[in-house]
Design a protein around this motif. Structure first.
Motif, short mmCIF file in Angstrom:
data_model
loop_
_atom_site.label_atom_id
_atom_site.label_comp_id
_atom_site.label_asym_id
_atom_site.label_seq_id
_atom_site.Cartn_x
_atom_site.Cartn_y
_atom_site.Cartn_z
N SER A 1 36.51 -3.04 -17.95
CA SER A 1 36.54 -4.14 -18.92
C SER A 1 36.06 -5.44 -18.29
CB SER A 1 37.95 -4.31 -19.49
OG SER A 1 38.84 -4.79 -18.51
N THR A 2 36.33 -5.63 -16.99
CA THR A 2 35.88 -6.85 -16.30
C THR A 2 34.37 -6.83 -16.11
OG1 THR A 2 37.99 -6.90 -15.13
CG2 THR A 2 36.24 -8.31 -14.28
N ASN A 3 33.86 -5.69 -15.66
CA ASN A 3 32.41 -5.60 -15.41
C ASN A 3 31.60 -5.68 -16.70
OD1 ASN A 3 32.85 -5.39 -12.70
ND2 ASN A 3 32.69 -3.16 -12.63
N MET A 4 32.15 -5.12 -17.79
CA MET A 4 31.43 -5.09 -19.06
C MET A 4 31.80 -6.29 -19.94
SD MET A 4 31.87 -1.07 -20.01
CE MET A 4 31.17 -1.30 -21.63
N ASN A 5 32.69 -7.15 -19.45
CA ASN A 5 33.15 -8.30 -20.23
C ASN A 5 33.82 -7.88 -21.53
OD1 ASN A 5 31.47 -9.95 -18.35
ND2 ASN A 5 29.85 -8.97 -19.54
N ALA A 6 34.40 -6.67 -21.50
CA ALA A 6 35.04 -6.15 -22.71
C ALA A 6 36.43 -6.75 -22.84
CB ALA A 6 35.13 -4.63 -22.65
N THR A 7 36.88 -6.96 -24.08
CA THR A 7 38.21 -7.48 -24.33
C THR A 7 39.16 -6.32 -24.46
OG1 THR A 7 37.16 -9.27 -25.55
CG2 THR A 7 39.53 -9.06 -25.78
N SER A 8 40.10 -6.20 -23.52
CA SER A 8 40.97 -5.02 -23.48
C SER A 8 41.79 -4.85 -24.75
CB SER A 8 41.90 -5.10 -22.27
OG SER A 8 42.72 -6.25 -22.37
N SER A 9 42.14 -5.98 -25.40
CA SER A 9 42.96 -5.87 -26.60
C SER A 9 42.20 -5.27 -27.77
CB SER A 9 43.49 -7.26 -27.00
OG SER A 9 42.41 -8.11 -27.33
N ARG A 10 40.88 -5.12 -27.63
CA ARG A 10 40.08 -4.53 -28.72
C ARG A 10 39.75 -3.07 -28.45
NH1 ARG A 10 41.52 -6.41 -32.36
NH2 ARG A 10 39.74 -5.84 -33.62
N ALA A 11 40.45 -2.45 -27.48
CA ALA A 11 40.18 -1.05 -27.14
C ALA A 11 41.40 -0.20 -27.50
CB ALA A 11 39.86 -0.91 -25.65
N HIS A 12 41.14 1.05 -27.91
CA HIS A 12 42.21 2.03 -28.15
C HIS A 12 42.37 2.88 -26.89
CE1 HIS A 12 41.41 1.06 -32.37
NE2 HIS A 12 40.15 1.39 -32.16
N THR A 13 43.59 3.13 -26.48
CA THR A 13 43.85 3.99 -25.34
C THR A 13 44.58 5.24 -25.82
OG1 THR A 13 44.11 2.01 -23.97
CG2 THR A 13 44.84 4.09 -23.02
N VAL A 14 44.07 6.42 -25.44
CA VAL A 14 44.66 7.69 -25.87
C VAL A 14 45.02 8.51 -24.63
CG1 VAL A 14 44.35 9.79 -27.24
CG2 VAL A 14 43.21 7.66 -27.94
N VAL A 15 46.32 8.77 -24.47
CA VAL A 15 46.81 9.66 -23.43
C VAL A 15 47.12 11.00 -24.09
CG1 VAL A 15 48.74 10.14 -21.87
CG2 VAL A 15 47.75 7.85 -21.95
N THR A 16 46.54 12.08 -23.55
CA THR A 16 46.77 13.41 -24.13
C THR A 16 47.40 14.32 -23.08
OG1 THR A 16 44.87 13.15 -25.60
CG2 THR A 16 45.71 15.38 -25.28
N ILE A 17 48.52 14.91 -23.43
CA ILE A 17 49.21 15.87 -22.57
C ILE A 17 49.19 17.22 -23.27
CG2 ILE A 17 51.41 16.49 -21.50
CD1 ILE A 17 52.02 13.43 -21.48
N ILE A 18 48.59 18.20 -22.63
CA ILE A 18 48.61 19.56 -23.19
C ILE A 18 49.71 20.33 -22.45
CG2 ILE A 18 47.30 21.69 -23.53
CD1 ILE A 18 44.76 19.98 -23.60
N PHE A 19 50.70 20.74 -23.20
CA PHE A 19 51.90 21.38 -22.65
C PHE A 19 51.91 22.85 -23.09
CE2 PHE A 19 56.65 22.02 -23.38
CZ PHE A 19 56.90 22.37 -22.06
#
Length: 1005
Positions: free
Chosen positions: A218-236
């Motif tokens: 996000s720093t290198n691309m000047n992206a605003t972190s608050s405008r990104a979706h984060t998806v954590v996937t756990i396959i159990f």
């Protein structure tokens, strides 16, 4: 094994006030009672709006911090702790995972509303994700020893419709591909790294690794972190034998989703922007809202509803979680402050729609050998299709050209190869699990050793630690500067710098750091290297102090920590965060950002928006320089009076200026935010080597805008004189948004008859209340103007509006002169003066807006040869030749019109004084005339009537009469023969008084 339709479980949670909200004395707008949530509009007296959810969590107050840092409810308090939220929501997710159901947990809400706190938590107050993972392994340890458990972990980010694998340091240009499984119809991310994990600690470290990679990107691309979706996937997966001795696999996919900030479109969107269709930044959230609405309609029994899963990357990947085989929970985070009413209400309505959705979850359990056999059979078919080459069938291809057929064939081959890879991965998971586990464990151990060593070094060596607007991303990047010399720059420099940075405004040799016995000195690596220390530009060597804030380029913000010399500078807080660093940059740019106490809600919002936009404008300028777009950007504040439209508040806007011909444009905040994302996309394509991006039509260029009339400045004509039926005639200073004088405008306001004839001076009133209920007319005249800048000679016109008029009155446009003579006039009519009109006269004004016509003229040939960077430097020197301090822009009371208003009041008092002085002279004349008459002709009653006529000529209750009569009474009293009648005195005929006394009797006080 299917279950009946089950509604999505929805919870809402309100956070405490943050420090900024406390500083400005924010009002609480949320109330909760049981499962009910109420929200009150702070600007009206309407009844609160009421919503009901599965859970309403009060986490605003009523808590105490334990010695270990954990927040717990006070006795008798309704405070909802992290553990309680997990007990209600996370345990259900865990139980369903062990049963073999797919599970999904979403966090939704405005940026800064507490989504990440609920999902991940801070410090010892762990959120749902870490507690769920920890409990997963604890439950496994207590479980049946005959069951084999396999857990894989992946973490991705969706930003601007591109997917990034957060467990990989490097991602392909354009992000990872999202493909569809033709058999199951579900979407998946091709080549997404899935690691085998054997403990909660491993998951915790993987989340930290993903967060660190997200920060760097996000720093290198000047992206605003608050405008990104984060998806954590756990396959159990649970592998066991059934009663028949068959080996079966029970599989559960757990999606934990932290959605991007849900700001409303009209506050951060691209309202009115011609390029709004090109911005993908809000596409996923908009699509998610449409999917939820469609699913809610389906659940309510509506037919023929098409659910638009394909409209965005996010909804493709969450198709199963939203409307299929999944037990789903949504937690909506609420901001409690009055300033966020609109966004919080929007979040509540969003959550209210989501609770109507019904899913049909099934247990995912199948015989293992059957699954393996089916995967192998499918792979054989795919391999044969590939081997056949030209035998791949292309439906409906009869009307296609050979080139189109070849292109489609290549795409189909890619799909087949991707499906082969995915199938093989699934086979490997089953057969080679142990090997994969060992491989991933070895990788984890090596990375963990490095991180442990880094933690130990922090306490011994000076270092830089990153700051980010998202507290979760702060402190994720550490650079040590213990060597005697450390260089900072781009990786393409020769030699390669010690610390390599990329992104906007980072030069090959950007900075040099020296360390002599723990004393660290920072200096620019070359001319033009952009570095700020504590908000001020760095121009030469500077010794850094503990907790100094350093900005490299446009987006690399760090705090310097020196454990060898831990003394910090005066005024530096013990804890430095992103907000503190951005506030001091704003102050250095001339924006007064003191305490918010005493500011209106409008002013508070403006201050917050300035702090938000300033770093983004810096980025826009840097992108303009690197792409050589000959544009500069600046944050400005426009007062409500200087805007078109009724009921306007102070507005934070961005001014774009063409550095070649001086043309300017004013962009509203939402439009700038949209353009900034498009600029980012353009810049990223340019970095990726896409040469076509510099050849796009100007209509598609986010840096281009067609010419439009520009607001040069405004002036205010205050109306107190009209309340006394006096005219206003003055030359007013026309000032721009900075208060700089741009010219002078001659304005006349004249009380008149309905036909426009000026009223006689005798119509003057001393008490405006006398106008109530009567018709009133006045003429507005815009005579002429003198404008300072030659570039506005292409055309000048004025717009203004009186009282509550909806439409603006506009003068003709006069071209070719900087001193236009409009001599424009119009009659304003008030059929019956009301209290509102008198208030308008007393404290209102007419704002005259001066506009200039802009043309896309050919620039000076010398300027065309200069780069954007050179032009900006030249402009900066022109505007501030001595580089003196900038004029401070305050968010407090708008004082722009104070001088004009005081002047208007002074002129009014002067006019009133002149009127009274004129009356006094006339009364003195009457007295002298009376005094000069023989005593036998000095008849008091005619004299008194004459004086009264003058005294009461304006309806005023002057003290003149009282003083005059007192003098006469005193004179009569001395003679001993005074007749008192109706409040005046009459002296008997023939009684003479000395001339001196007679004169005194006629002094008007």
């Amino acid at each position: 094994m299917a279950e009946a339709g089950e509604s999505v479980k929805v919870a809402v949670r309100v956070r405490p006030f943050n420090q900024r909200e406390k500083d400005r004395g924010a009002k609480l707008i949320i109330e909760m009672s049981g499962a009910q949530t109420r929200i009150k509009n702070p600007d009206t007296k309407d009844e609160p709006k009421m919503f009901a959810f599965d859970f309403s969590y009060w986490s605003h107050d009523g808590y105490t911090e334990q010695p270990n840092g954990v927040l717990e409810a006070k006795p008798g308090s309704k405070y909802a702790s992290q553990q309680r939220v997990f007990d209600d929501l996370g345990k259900g997710v865990l139980d369903n995972a062990f049963k073999g159901f797919n599970c999904s947990l979403f966090a939704y809400g405005q940026t800064g509303s507490g989504k990440s706190y609920s999902m991940v938590g801070y410090g010892e107050n762990k959120g749902i994700v870490p507690i769920t993972c920890d409990e997963l392994f604890k439950t496994m340890a207590k479980g049946n020893s005959d069951v084999k458990y396999q857990i894989t972990f992946s973490m991705l980010e969706i930003y601007n419709e591109q997917v990034r694998d957060l467990l990989q340091k490097n991602n392909p240009k354009g992000g990872l591909q999202v493909r569809q499984n033709p058999k199951l119809g579900l979407f998946y991310v091709q080549d997404l790294k899935k690691v085998a994990v054997g403990s909660y600690q491993e998951i915790e470290k993987r989340i930290a690794e993903g967060t660190a990679n997200r920060t760097v990107a996000s720093t290198n691309m000047n992206a605003t972190s608050s405008r990104a979706h984060t998806v954590v996937t756990i396959i159990f997966e649970q592998i066991s034998k059934n009663e028949a001795g068959q080996e079966t696999k029970k599989s559960s996919t757990i999606n934990l989703v932290d959605l991007a900030g849900s700001e409303r479109a009209d506050s951060t969107g691209a309202t009115g922007d011609r390029l709004k269709e090109g911005a993908n930044i809000n596409k996923s959230l908009s699509a998610l809202g449409n999917v939820i609405s469609a699913l809610a309609d389906l659940s309510m029994g509506k037919k023929k509803i098409m659910v638009p899963y394909r409209d965005s990357v996010l909804t493709k990947l969450l198709q199963n979680a939203l409307g299929g085989n999944s037990k789903t929970v949504m937690i909506a985070a609420l901001s409690p402050a009055d300033i966020n009413y609109d966004e919080t209400l929007s979040t509540l309505r969003y959550a209210d729609r989501a609770k109507k959705i019904k899913n049909k979850a099934v247990v995912n359990e199948n015989p293992l050998d059957k699954m393996i056999r089916e995967l192998r059979e499918e792979n054989e078919k795919l391999k044969k299709a590939l081997a056949g080459g030209g035998a791949i069938p292309i439906e409906g291809g009869s009307g296609m050209s050979p080139e189109e057929r070849e292109k489609m064939r290549r795409e189909m081959e890619e799909e087949i190869r991707a499906q082969l890879t995915a199938n093989q991965e699934a086979l490997d998971m089953g057969s080679g699990w142990e090997e994969k586990m060992k491989r991933d464990q070895a990788e984890y151990d090596a990375e963990n050793r490095e991180k442990t060593m880094a933690e130990e070094r922090k306490n011994k060596e000076p270092h830089f630690m990153n700051l980010n607007e998202d507290p979760l991303l702060s402190g994720m990047i550490v650079y040590f500067v213990s060597a005697s010399k450390t260089t900072i720059g781009r990786k393409d420099a020769d030699p390669v710098p010690t610390i390599t940075l990329s992104g906007l405004s980072i030069q090959k040799n950007h900075a040099v750091i020296t360390n002599e016995g723990g004393e660290v000195t920072l200096q620019p690596g070359g001319p033009g290297a952009k570095i700020k220390v504590n908000g001020a530009p760095l121009t030469g060597p500077r010794t850094l102090e503990h907790l100094d804030r350093v900005l490299f380029g446009s987006s690399h913000m760090y705090v310097f920590k020196n454990p060898l010399k831990p003394k910090k500078a005066d005024g530096t807080p013990d804890h430095v965060d992103w907000d503190f660093a951005q506030t001091e940059i704003a102050q250095a740019k001339g924006f007064a950002t003191g305490g918010m106490a005493g500011l209106t809600k409008d002013q508070q919002r403006a201050q917050e928006q300035v702090l938000e936009i300033l770093p983004l404008v810096t980025e826009a300028n840097a992108m303009s320089e690197e792409l050589n777009k000959h544009k500069s950007f600046e944050v400005i504040l426009i007062s409500g009076a200087a805007q078109e439209g009724a009921g306007k508040e102070t507005k934070v806007m961005v001014k774009m200026k063409n550095l070649l011909n001086g043309n300017t444009w004013l962009w509203e905040r939402g439009k700038f935010m949209n353009r900034r994302y498009l600029m980012q996309d353009m810049y990223q394509r340019w970095l990726d080597g896409d040469e076509d991006v510099m050849k796009i039509p100007k209509e598609e260029d986010p840096f281009w805008e067609p010419t439009e009339d520009v607001l040069i400045g405004s002036c205010n004509a205050f109306l107190q004189s009209l309340g006394y039926a006096l005219d206003f005639d003055d030359s007013l200073a026309v000032t721009d948004y900075k208060g700089t004088e741009e010219g002078q405008m001659s304005i006349v306001l004249t009380p008149s008859t309905q036909a426009g004839k000026p009223l006689d001076e005798e119509m003057f009133v001393d008490d405006p209340q006398e106008l109530l209920g009567k018709p009133f007319y006045f003429k507005v005249t815009v005579r002429n103007c003198d404008v300072n800048k030659a570039r506005y000679s292409k055309g000048l016109f004025v717009k203004y509006r009186v009282f509550n008029e909806a439409e603006y009155t506009q003068t003709p446009t006069l071209k070719g002169s900087l001193s236009p003579e409009w001599n424009h006039s119009r009659i304003v009519s008030f059929p019956s003066v009301t209290k509102e009109h008198l208030d308008y006269f007393d404290s209102g004004c007419i704002t005259f807006l001066l506009y200039g016509v802009q043309e896309d003229v050919v620039p000076d040939s010398k300027l065309v040869k200069m780069s954007t960077k050179e032009l900006r430097e030249m402009e900066s020197k022109t505007q501030r030749p001595g580089l003196g301090p900038r004029r401070s822009t305050s968010f407090g009371l708008d004082s722009s019109g104070d001088g004009t208003q005081l002047k208007a009041e002074f002129v009014l008092l002067q006019r009133k004084y002149e009127r009274l002085e004129k009356k006094e002279r006339r009364m003195q004349e009457i007295c002298r005339e009376w005094e000069s008459k023989p005593s036998e002709q000095q008849q008091f009653e005619p004299f008194f009537r004459a004086v009264s006529a003058v005294a009461y000529s304006t309806g005023t209750k002057l003290k003149t009469r009282v003083h005059l009569l007192n003098q006469v009474l005193q004179k009569g009293s001395k003679n001993g023969d005074t007749v008192k009648k109706r409040g005046h005195s009459k002296t008997q005929k023939g009684d003479k008084q000395p001339a001196e006394n007679q004169s005194k009797a006629c002094i008007v006080m």
